[in-house]
Structure formats: structure tokens, C-alpha cells
Design a protein around this motif. Sequence first.
Motif, PDB file in Angstrom:
ATOM      1  N   THR A  72      43.195   9.285  14.338  1.00  0.00           N
ATOM      2  CA  THR A  72      43.212   8.544  15.601  1.00  0.00           C
ATOM      3  C   THR A  72      43.137   7.034  15.382  1.00  0.00           C
ATOM      4  O   THR A  72      43.528   6.275  16.260  1.00  0.00           O
ATOM      5  CB  THR A  72      42.044   8.978  16.508  1.00  0.00           C
ATOM      6  N   GLN A  73      42.671   6.584  14.222  1.00  0.00           N
ATOM      7  CA  GLN A  73      42.531   5.149  13.974  1.00  0.00           C
ATOM      8  C   GLN A  73      43.843   4.487  13.556  1.00  0.00           C
ATOM      9  O   GLN A  73      44.153   3.389  13.976  1.00  0.00           O
ATOM     10  CB  GLN A  73      41.476   4.889  12.905  1.00  0.00           C
ATOM     11  N   ASN A  74      44.606   5.139  12.708  1.00  0.00           N
ATOM     12  CA  ASN A  74      45.796   4.513  12.142  1.00  0.00           C
ATOM     13  C   ASN A  74      47.102   5.164  12.587  1.00  0.00           C
ATOM     14  O   ASN A  74      48.171   4.690  12.221  1.00  0.00           O
ATOM     15  CB  ASN A  74      45.716   4.527  10.614  1.00  0.00           C
ATOM     16  N   GLY A  75      47.026   6.268  13.322  1.00  0.00           N
ATOM     17  CA  GLY A  75      48.229   6.939  13.795  1.00  0.00           C
ATOM     18  C   GLY A  75      49.127   7.472  12.690  1.00  0.00           C
ATOM     19  O   GLY A  75      50.347   7.478  12.822  1.00  0.00           O
ATOM     20  N   LYS A  76      48.526   7.944  11.587  1.00  0.00           N
ATOM     21  CA  LYS A  76      49.316   8.432  10.455  1.00  0.00           C
ATOM     22  C   LYS A  76      49.672   9.906  10.560  1.00  0.00           C
ATOM     23  O   LYS A  76      50.275  10.456   9.658  1.00  0.00           O
ATOM     24  CB  LYS A  76      48.584   8.164   9.149  1.00  0.00           C
ATOM     25  N   GLY A  77      49.288  10.579  11.646  1.00  0.00           N
ATOM     26  CA  GLY A  77      49.636  11.975  11.813  1.00  0.00           C
ATOM     27  C   GLY A  77      48.424  12.855  11.977  1.00  0.00           C
ATOM     28  O   GLY A  77      47.376  12.423  12.423  1.00  0.00           O
ATOM     29  N   GLY A  78      48.595  14.092  11.592  1.00  0.00           N
ATOM     30  CA  GLY A  78      47.530  15.067  11.747  1.00  0.00           C
ATOM     31  C   GLY A  78      47.307  15.855  10.477  1.00  0.00           C
ATOM     32  O   GLY A  78      48.057  15.753   9.512  1.00  0.00           O
ATOM     33  N   ALA A  79      46.255  16.651  10.527  1.00  0.00           N
ATOM     34  CA  ALA A  79      45.961  17.580   9.440  1.00  0.00           C
ATOM     35  C   ALA A  79      45.991  19.007   9.966  1.00  0.00           C
ATOM     36  O   ALA A  79      46.215  19.940   9.215  1.00  0.00           O
ATOM     37  CB  ALA A  79      44.611  17.282   8.816  1.00  0.00           C
ATOM     38  N   GLY A  80      45.763  19.165  11.266  1.00  0.00           N
ATOM     39  CA  GLY A  80      45.778  20.492  11.857  1.00  0.00           C
ATOM     40  C   GLY A  80      44.384  21.062  12.024  1.00  0.00           C
ATOM     41  O   GLY A  80      43.384  20.347  11.996  1.00  0.00           O
ATOM     42  N   TYR A  81      44.340  22.369  12.186  1.00  0.00           N
ATOM     43  CA  TYR A  81      43.088  23.094  12.377  1.00  0.00           C
ATOM     44  C   TYR A  81      42.537  23.504  11.019  1.00  0.00           C
ATOM     45  O   TYR A  81      43.226  24.127  10.225  1.00  0.00           O
ATOM     46  CB  TYR A  81      43.319  24.346  13.215  1.00  0.00           C
TER      47      TYR A  81
END
Length: 174
Positions: A72-81
Motif C-alpha cells: 500500500t505504500q509504494n504501489g508495487k503490487g500484491g502478494a496475495g493470501y
Amino acid sequence: MSLRSRAAGAALALAVPFALAAVPADATPVLDPDPFVWTDLTQTYTATTDYQYEPFAVTDGYARTDSCDKDTQNGKGGAGYHYVKIGGLGSLDPAEPAGLLYETDAGGGRALVAVEWIVPAGGDSTVPTLFGQRFQGPTTVPGVTGAVYTLRAWIWKDNPSGLFAPWNPTVTCP
């Protein structure tokens, strides 16, 4: 593990080195390690093949978390669940990652996208390494108490940011 998944894992283990030999050297993203790391990851593929069917991971002791992890800080994507096997914390065995990462698939189910090794960050300052990669952290992981070092390997979904990148820009949280 079923005979079919073991056979598929063995076939994959034999196919990966040959497939990589046909890839031009400049096709590998800058952040990716030596291509021979895929040979080392064969054990990981074989050990996690059955977990592509998410209920098998739960049956095998991986605890499901319901929060989807994203940068959420850098907008680099996700990791998922995150799915965490507490008994696997601290393991540096390629065949025993302590974490599995899933994303929501088109049918509303969970699709395995990556594996994760999770090592508690204790008093000593030694950052663990595996596959020639330094772990990230210290950080926190859903379902794990305290600070940890992590290493993610995006072996089930391509990551344009690199095989061992902490975030995948193509993983989104619904």
C-alpha cells in the motif's frame, strides 16, 4: 502426494533445464538470478504441486489467512493470501516452504502463485539466504507473531519484477 502429481513434478523437473536452455540470455528480467536456480527450485515445485488445489494445503497444515497482502505504500503490487505452516517457520529446506501465497482466480477460488520461506528475526543480525538470495525484512506476515525475514519465489505465476521480488504487480487484492 498422489502418483499423478509426483509424475507431473518429475516431468517438470526434467523439462525446466531444457526449456531454459532455449531462452535467449536477454529474455530474463534483470532481477532474476542465475537460470540454474530453477534446477534448485525443482524440489519446491515437486513439494508444492498438490497445493495448487487449495484444500490440500489446508489439510497439510497450512493455516489460511483472510487478508490479502498488498504494497500500500509504494504501489508495487500484491502478494496475495498467506497460508502459513507454523511448524515450517525457520526452515531453509527448498522442499518445505513455511508459506504459500494464493490469489483469487476467475472462478472465485484460490490459485497458488508463490511460495515463501519465513524465518523469525531473532536477536542475532544474520539475514538468512537461500538460492543465493538474501531474505527481505525484518517484516511481518499475517498469521505469524513477531518480526520475520521472508523470501518469496514466484514459481506458480510469472512476476515481471523478478522471481524473488517481494511484490508482484500482476497480483491484485479484490
